[in-house]
Design a protein around this motif. Structure first.
Motif, PDB file in Angstrom:
ATOM      1  N   PHE A 173       7.706  13.820 -13.153  1.00  0.00           N
ATOM      2  CA  PHE A 173       7.613  12.275 -12.268  1.00  0.00           C
ATOM      3  C   PHE A 173       9.011  11.958 -11.828  1.00  0.00           C
ATOM      4  O   PHE A 173       9.128  11.409 -10.885  1.00  0.00           O
ATOM      5  N   GLY A 174      10.124  12.490 -12.808  1.00  0.00           N
ATOM      6  CA  GLY A 174      11.242  11.915 -12.416  1.00  0.00           C
ATOM      7  C   GLY A 174      11.966  12.780 -11.499  1.00  0.00           C
ATOM      8  O   GLY A 174      13.331  12.887 -10.938  1.00  0.00           O
ATOM      9  N   ALA A 175      11.692  13.951 -11.128  1.00  0.00           N
ATOM     10  CA  ALA A 175      12.357  14.949 -10.324  1.00  0.00           C
ATOM     11  C   ALA A 175      12.300  14.283  -8.884  1.00  0.00           C
ATOM     12  O   ALA A 175      11.262  14.098  -8.469  1.00  0.00           O
ATOM     13  N   VAL A 176      13.489  14.682  -8.215  1.00  0.00           N
ATOM     14  CA  VAL A 176      13.754  14.171  -6.921  1.00  0.00           C
ATOM     15  C   VAL A 176      14.297  14.989  -5.927  1.00  0.00           C
ATOM     16  O   VAL A 176      13.820  15.155  -4.814  1.00  0.00           O
ATOM     17  N   ALA A 177      15.176  15.737  -6.528  1.00  0.00           N
ATOM     18  CA  ALA A 177      16.085  16.571  -5.552  1.00  0.00           C
ATOM     19  C   ALA A 177      15.162  17.719  -5.146  1.00  0.00           C
ATOM     20  O   ALA A 177      15.187  18.126  -3.835  1.00  0.00           O
ATOM     21  N   THR A 178      14.348  18.241  -5.814  1.00  0.00           N
ATOM     22  CA  THR A 178      13.428  19.376  -5.543  1.00  0.00           C
ATOM     23  C   THR A 178      12.530  18.924  -4.357  1.00  0.00           C
ATOM     24  O   THR A 178      12.202  19.661  -3.295  1.00  0.00           O
ATOM     25  N   ALA A 179      11.945  17.540  -4.835  1.00  0.00           N
ATOM     26  CA  ALA A 179      10.786  17.189  -3.805  1.00  0.00           C
ATOM     27  C   ALA A 179      11.394  16.972  -2.277  1.00  0.00           C
ATOM     28  O   ALA A 179      10.815  17.195  -1.173  1.00  0.00           O
ATOM     29  N   ILE A 180      12.873  16.209  -2.393  1.00  0.00           N
ATOM     30  CA  ILE A 180      13.385  15.889  -1.224  1.00  0.00           C
ATOM     31  C   ILE A 180      13.875  17.169  -0.280  1.00  0.00           C
ATOM     32  O   ILE A 180      13.640  17.213   0.979  1.00  0.00           O
ATOM     33  N   ALA A 181      14.331  17.993  -0.972  1.00  0.00           N
ATOM     34  CA  ALA A 181      14.600  19.442  -0.330  1.00  0.00           C
ATOM     35  C   ALA A 181      13.348  20.115   0.109  1.00  0.00           C
ATOM     36  O   ALA A 181      13.569  20.876   1.236  1.00  0.00           O
ATOM     37  N   LEU A 182      12.470  20.076  -0.530  1.00  0.00           N
ATOM     38  CA  LEU A 182      11.180  20.965  -0.124  1.00  0.00           C
ATOM     39  C   LEU A 182      10.537  20.039   0.845  1.00  0.00           C
ATOM     40  O   LEU A 182      10.047  20.780   1.787  1.00  0.00           O
ATOM     41  N   THR A 183      10.109  18.955   0.847  1.00  0.00           N
ATOM     42  CA  THR A 183       9.121  18.163   1.678  1.00  0.00           C
ATOM     43  C   THR A 183       9.910  17.229   2.601  1.00  0.00           C
ATOM     44  O   THR A 183       9.420  17.074   3.715  1.00  0.00           O
ATOM     45  N   GLY A 184      11.002  16.723   2.339  1.00  0.00           N
ATOM     46  CA  GLY A 184      11.736  15.749   2.917  1.00  0.00           C
ATOM     47  C   GLY A 184      10.513  14.449   3.076  1.00  0.00           C
ATOM     48  O   GLY A 184      10.054  14.112   2.056  1.00  0.00           O
ATOM     49  N   PRO A 185      10.716  13.776   4.208  1.00  0.00           N
ATOM     50  CA  PRO A 185       9.731  12.492   4.533  1.00  0.00           C
ATOM     51  C   PRO A 185       8.519  12.977   4.661  1.00  0.00           C
ATOM     52  O   PRO A 185       7.645  12.112   4.675  1.00  0.00           O
ATOM     53  N   ALA A 186       7.966  14.319   4.596  1.00  0.00           N
ATOM     54  CA  ALA A 186       6.568  14.737   4.985  1.00  0.00           C
ATOM     55  C   ALA A 186       5.822  14.210   3.827  1.00  0.00           C
ATOM     56  O   ALA A 186       4.451  14.316   3.937  1.00  0.00           O
ATOM     57  N   LEU A 187       6.220  13.924   2.829  1.00  0.00           N
ATOM     58  CA  LEU A 187       5.198  13.685   1.605  1.00  0.00           C
ATOM     59  C   LEU A 187       5.726  12.216   0.833  1.00  0.00           C
ATOM     60  O   LEU A 187       7.108  12.133   0.644  1.00  0.00           O
ATOM     61  N   ASN A 188       4.784  11.251   0.523  1.00  0.00           N
ATOM     62  CA  ASN A 188       5.112  10.117   0.069  1.00  0.00           C
ATOM     63  C   ASN A 188       5.144   9.935  -1.323  1.00  0.00           C
ATOM     64  O   ASN A 188       3.954   9.858  -1.822  1.00  0.00           O
ATOM     65  N   ILE A 189       5.928  10.321  -1.978  1.00  0.00           N
ATOM     66  CA  ILE A 189       6.097  10.150  -3.312  1.00  0.00           C
ATOM     67  C   ILE A 189       7.019   9.181  -3.808  1.00  0.00           C
ATOM     68  O   ILE A 189       8.012   8.874  -3.012  1.00  0.00           O
ATOM     69  N   ALA A 190       6.875   8.699  -5.150  1.00  0.00           N
ATOM     70  CA  ALA A 190       7.748   7.582  -5.664  1.00  0.00           C
ATOM     71  C   ALA A 190       9.364   8.088  -5.734  1.00  0.00           C
ATOM     72  O   ALA A 190      10.284   7.297  -4.905  1.00  0.00           O
ATOM     73  N   PRO A 191       9.722   9.102  -5.776  1.00  0.00           N
ATOM     74  CA  PRO A 191      11.178   9.440  -5.888  1.00  0.00           C
ATOM     75  C   PRO A 191      11.802   9.631  -4.519  1.00  0.00           C
ATOM     76  O   PRO A 191      12.793   9.298  -4.037  1.00  0.00           O
ATOM     77  N   ILE A 192      10.914  10.263  -3.495  1.00  0.00           N
ATOM     78  CA  ILE A 192      11.260  10.258  -2.163  1.00  0.00           C
ATOM     79  C   ILE A 192      11.466   8.734  -1.460  1.00  0.00           C
ATOM     80  O   ILE A 192      12.250   8.554  -0.828  1.00  0.00           O
ATOM     81  N   PRO A 241       0.801  -1.323   0.021  1.00  0.00           N
ATOM     82  CA  PRO A 241      -0.032  -0.004  -0.056  1.00  0.00           C
ATOM     83  C   PRO A 241       0.803   1.157   0.089  1.00  0.00           C
ATOM     84  O   PRO A 241       0.696   2.092  -0.571  1.00  0.00           O
ATOM     85  N   SER A 242       1.732   1.153   0.763  1.00  0.00           N
ATOM     86  CA  SER A 242       2.745   2.504   0.877  1.00  0.00           C
ATOM     87  C   SER A 242       3.440   2.819  -0.517  1.00  0.00           C
ATOM     88  O   SER A 242       3.548   3.960  -0.947  1.00  0.00           O
ATOM     89  N   ILE A 243       3.882   1.615  -1.290  1.00  0.00           N
ATOM     90  CA  ILE A 243       4.495   1.825  -2.642  1.00  0.00           C
ATOM     91  C   ILE A 243       3.388   2.359  -3.666  1.00  0.00           C
ATOM     92  O   ILE A 243       3.553   3.187  -4.361  1.00  0.00           O
ATOM     93  N   LEU A 244       2.284   1.843  -3.522  1.00  0.00           N
ATOM     94  CA  LEU A 244       1.145   2.194  -4.497  1.00  0.00           C
ATOM     95  C   LEU A 244       0.751   3.698  -4.220  1.00  0.00           C
ATOM     96  O   LEU A 244       0.506   4.218  -5.216  1.00  0.00           O
ATOM     97  N   ASN A 245       0.674   3.989  -2.815  1.00  0.00           N
ATOM     98  CA  ASN A 245       0.181   5.224  -2.730  1.00  0.00           C
ATOM     99  C   ASN A 245       1.140   6.387  -3.274  1.00  0.00           C
ATOM    100  O   ASN A 245       0.940   7.568  -3.683  1.00  0.00           O
ATOM    101  N   ALA A 246       2.584   5.891  -2.851  1.00  0.00           N
ATOM    102  CA  ALA A 246       3.617   6.935  -3.513  1.00  0.00           C
ATOM    103  C   ALA A 246       3.558   6.966  -4.927  1.00  0.00           C
ATOM    104  O   ALA A 246       3.773   8.248  -5.377  1.00  0.00           O
ATOM    105  N   TYR A 247       3.267   5.826  -5.727  1.00  0.00           N
ATOM    106  CA  TYR A 247       3.039   5.955  -7.192  1.00  0.00           C
ATOM    107  C   TYR A 247       1.969   6.809  -7.475  1.00  0.00           C
ATOM    108  O   TYR A 247       1.896   7.783  -8.531  1.00  0.00           O
ATOM    109  N   TRP A 248       0.881   6.647  -6.963  1.00  0.00           N
ATOM    110  CA  TRP A 248      -0.367   7.415  -7.227  1.00  0.00           C
ATOM    111  C   TRP A 248      -0.211   9.046  -6.692  1.00  0.00           C
ATOM    112  O   TRP A 248      -0.511   9.831  -7.552  1.00  0.00           O
TER     113      TRP A 248
END
Length: 308
Positions: A242-261, A59-66
């Motif tokens: 979909f492939g952006a990772v650095a911006t998402a990690i620096a902005l939200t960290g673990p607060a947001l469950n997305i596939a790159p994080i 579920p956690s992985i499917l939610n991250a993809y969604w």
């Protein structure tokens, strides 16, 4: 007739210029992708298994993809619409042509402005203690995180003491979409401008001679021709987000469950604790971005045939 030494030397010299590109693509794109594909179907002992791919049903992985798909879709859609409107205003609208080069120059810079600097810029501007956030709270009584507007005394005769609106925080999917728009809109401007410039003046003149209005020209002539380009651009923007990772990690960290994080956490070994499951997660991202890029290439080729 056999090739002469001079011909062979000239043919070889033509390929020497692109050899660095092929070497770079092989070392940093093809080989890592192949390593990921192989690792997705191996267990800890190196044997073949489908367990890693089947593990993506968690579920956690499917939610991250969604969540990643939603963020990518909305940032691509809004970036496509806003970028198209800006490019059309400069290329076809009544704005001065002198704005074209500065807009394209800024777009070239902004489309590559991502990662930690972009995240810091948005946190410093509209973050919990950002410049605009504090100004709205102190001067206008608008508390974004609480979703409350403390109406000033001058407007109490018109509005109640407090007005509720949807809460906003930069550490959310809405905040991530807003941040992604900073590089999605300029990228859209860069790739749609050549298509807009390919619209021939004769088509508009012919439509006007036949009695078509401006709205009818866009609905019946321009938009059908540009539609493959627009859909292709949206597919490219989707893959870009979909492939952006650095911006998402620096902005939200673990607060947001997305596939790159989630993938980043797996690489660090903080969450899943199974490197091969991380390879499977990366394989899923590769397939999604490859499908989006395939759609873009197909529609781009179709659009170019129309604009020749």
């Amino acid at each position: 007739m056999p090739a002469t030494p001079d011909r062979s030397a000239r043919a070889l010299s033509r390929w020497l210029g692109v050899l660095p590109f092929f070497a770079f693509a092989t070392l940093f794109l093809l080989l890592p992708a192949l390593y990921i594909v192989v690792g997705a179907f191996r267990d800890g002992a190196g044997g073949f298994t489908f367990d890693n791919v089947l593990g993506l049903r968690q579920p956690s992985i499917l939610n991250a993809y969604w969540v990643s798909i939603k963020v990518s879709f909305w940032s691509a859609l809004l970036g496509c619409l806003i970028g198209f409107a800006m490019a059309a205003a400069v290329v076809l609208g009544g704005l001065p042509r002198s704005l074209r080069q500065p807009l394209l120059t800024f777009s070239g810079v902004a489309s590559n402005f991502a990662g930690v600097p972009l995240a810091f810029a948005f946190i410093a501007t509209i973050g919990p203690a950002g410049l605009i956030t504090l100004w709205l709270r102190s001067d206008l009584g608008i508390v974004l995180q609480a979703g409350v507007w403390n109406v000033p005394e001058q407007l109490l005769w018109l509005l109640p003491g407090q007005v509720r609106f949807p809460r906003f925080t930069i550490l959310s999917t809405t905040g991530l979409v807003l941040t992604y728009l900073f590089f999605q809109i300029p990228l859209m401007i860069l790739i749609i401008t050549p298509a807009l410039e390919g619209l021939r003046r004769e088509w508009r003149e012919a439509a006007a001679v036949l009695g078509a209005t401006g709205a009818q020209y866009w609905r019946m002539v321009a938009l059908p021709i540009l539609l493959p380009s627009l859909l292709g651009c949206m597919a490219l923007l989707f893959a870009n987000a979909f492939g952006a990772v650095a911006t998402a990690i620096a902005l939200t960290g673990p607060a947001l469950n997305i596939a790159p994080i989630l993938l980043y956490a797996q690489i660090r070994g903080d969450v899943l604790g199974n490197p091969n499951l991380g390879y499977a997660l990366a394989l899923g991202m590769i397939l999604v971005t490859a499908a989006a890029n395939a759609v873009y290439i197909t529609l781009r080729a179709r659009s170019e045939r129309w604009l020749r």
